[in-house]
Design an enzyme around this catalytic site. Structure first.
Site, mmCIF file in Angstrom:
data_model
loop_
_atom_site.group_PDB
_atom_site.id
_atom_site.type_symbol
_atom_site.label_atom_id
_atom_site.label_comp_id
_atom_site.label_asym_id
_atom_site.label_seq_id
_atom_site.Cartn_x
_atom_site.Cartn_y
_atom_site.Cartn_z
ATOM 1 N N SER A 139 -24.627 -2.805 10.041
ATOM 2 C CA SER A 139 -25.120 -2.034 10.599
ATOM 3 C C SER A 139 -26.646 -2.421 9.980
ATOM 4 C CB SER A 139 -24.531 -0.952 11.085
ATOM 5 O OG SER A 139 -24.976 -1.132 12.603
ATOM 6 N N ASP B 238 -18.345 -7.819 19.917
ATOM 7 C CA ASP B 238 -19.209 -6.904 19.246
ATOM 8 C C ASP B 238 -19.891 -6.457 20.323
ATOM 9 O OD1 ASP B 238 -21.197 -5.245 17.980
ATOM 10 O OD2 ASP B 238 -21.299 -5.719 16.554
ATOM 11 N N HIS C 41 -18.051 -3.793 16.216
ATOM 12 C CA HIS C 41 -19.144 -3.369 15.441
ATOM 13 C C HIS C 41 -18.805 -3.037 14.576
ATOM 14 C CE1 HIS C 41 -23.303 -4.220 14.621
ATOM 15 N NE2 HIS C 41 -23.372 -2.183 14.308
HETATM 16 C C1 MLT Z 1 -30.230 -0.760 14.617
HETATM 17 O O1 MLT Z 1 -30.609 -0.498 14.978
HETATM 18 O O2 MLT Z 1 -30.203 -1.202 13.538
HETATM 19 C C2 MLT Z 1 -28.885 -1.561 15.466
HETATM 20 O O3 MLT Z 1 -28.928 -1.660 16.412
HETATM 21 C C3 MLT Z 1 -27.753 -0.825 15.063
HETATM 22 C C4 MLT Z 1 -27.300 0.214 14.891
HETATM 23 O O4 MLT Z 1 -27.692 0.936 14.152
HETATM 24 O O5 MLT Z 1 -26.535 1.061 15.573
#
Ligand code: MLT
Length: 201
Positions: free
Chosen positions: A102, A152, A183
């Site tokens: 992520s 996702d 996700h």
């Molecule tokens: C981010 O901000 O890098 C993406 O939205 C993934 C997350 O951290 O939720």
């Protein structure tokens, strides 16, 4: 940067760079490293940004909307940190493979977008396109595994495909792993990544 370093021994060729998701720490992905390559060194880093107390690797303006100036600055900070760590801990800075989830996958992708020699390869679990409208370095020879959820809510299929095509367009060898869920990080994709690693790294 706050981190954990584990040296496998003088024989370890590869160093795994572990990059957690939002709200995580440098402890989170240690079990993944053991599964992917128990003989690699491990450099696991905590993001320097805090969002309501949750560690991240760069600031965002809203969910999925990145603060581009901060992303650039933090990418350089992480790049410099890896180079310093390679010198201090005596590992090969040209043989670093990132494992990111992520937000951690997003900064790993940003390292690939900004620096030709930052990473030899990367396992990106649920990454997004870190930055658009920029020229990528020559990524020939880079091995990249991307796992993405077909449902996702944070990263649509089209964005995963866009990332794949940007990296491939720069010369990287990209393998996609599509999952039927969202996700979250699952055992299924970690096992696919472990198999990919054996074949490609
Ligand atoms: C981010 O901000 O890098 C993406 O939205 C993934 C997350 O951290 O939720």
């Amino acid at each position: 940067m706050k981190h954990i370093f584990k040296k496998y021994g003088d024989d370890a060729k590869t160093t795994l760079l572990l990059l957690h998701g939002t709200g995580g720490t440098e402890e989170d992905l240690l079990p993944l490293a053991a599964k992917i390559d128990p003989k690699a060194n491990v450099l696991s880093v905590r993001g320097n940004v805090l969002e309501n107390g949750m560690p991240r690797f760069f600031k965002r303006l809203a969910e999925g909307v990145f603060d581009e100036a901060d992303l650039q600055l933090r990418t350089k900070e992480l790049y410099d940190f890896i180079r310093e760590a390679a010198a201090n801990y005596d590992f090969d800075g040209e043989n670093v493979v990132a494992i990111g989830y992520s937000n951690g996958a997003n900064i790993a992708a940003s390292l690939l977008f900004h620096y030709q020699n930052a990473l030899r390869g990367a396992i990106l679990h649920h990454p997004m396109v870190p930055k658009r409208d920029m020229e990528l370095p020559d990524l020939n020879g880079k091995e990249i595994f991307i796992s993405a959820g077909k449902n996702d809510p944070i990263c649509p299929v089209s964005e995963s495909e866009e990332l794949q095509s940007l990296l491939t367009g720069a010369g990287a060898n990209v393998q996609m792993c599509w999952l039927d869920h969202g996700h979250q990080l699952t055992m299924q994709e970690v096992e696919s990544a472990a198999k990919w690693y054996k074949d490609h790294i």
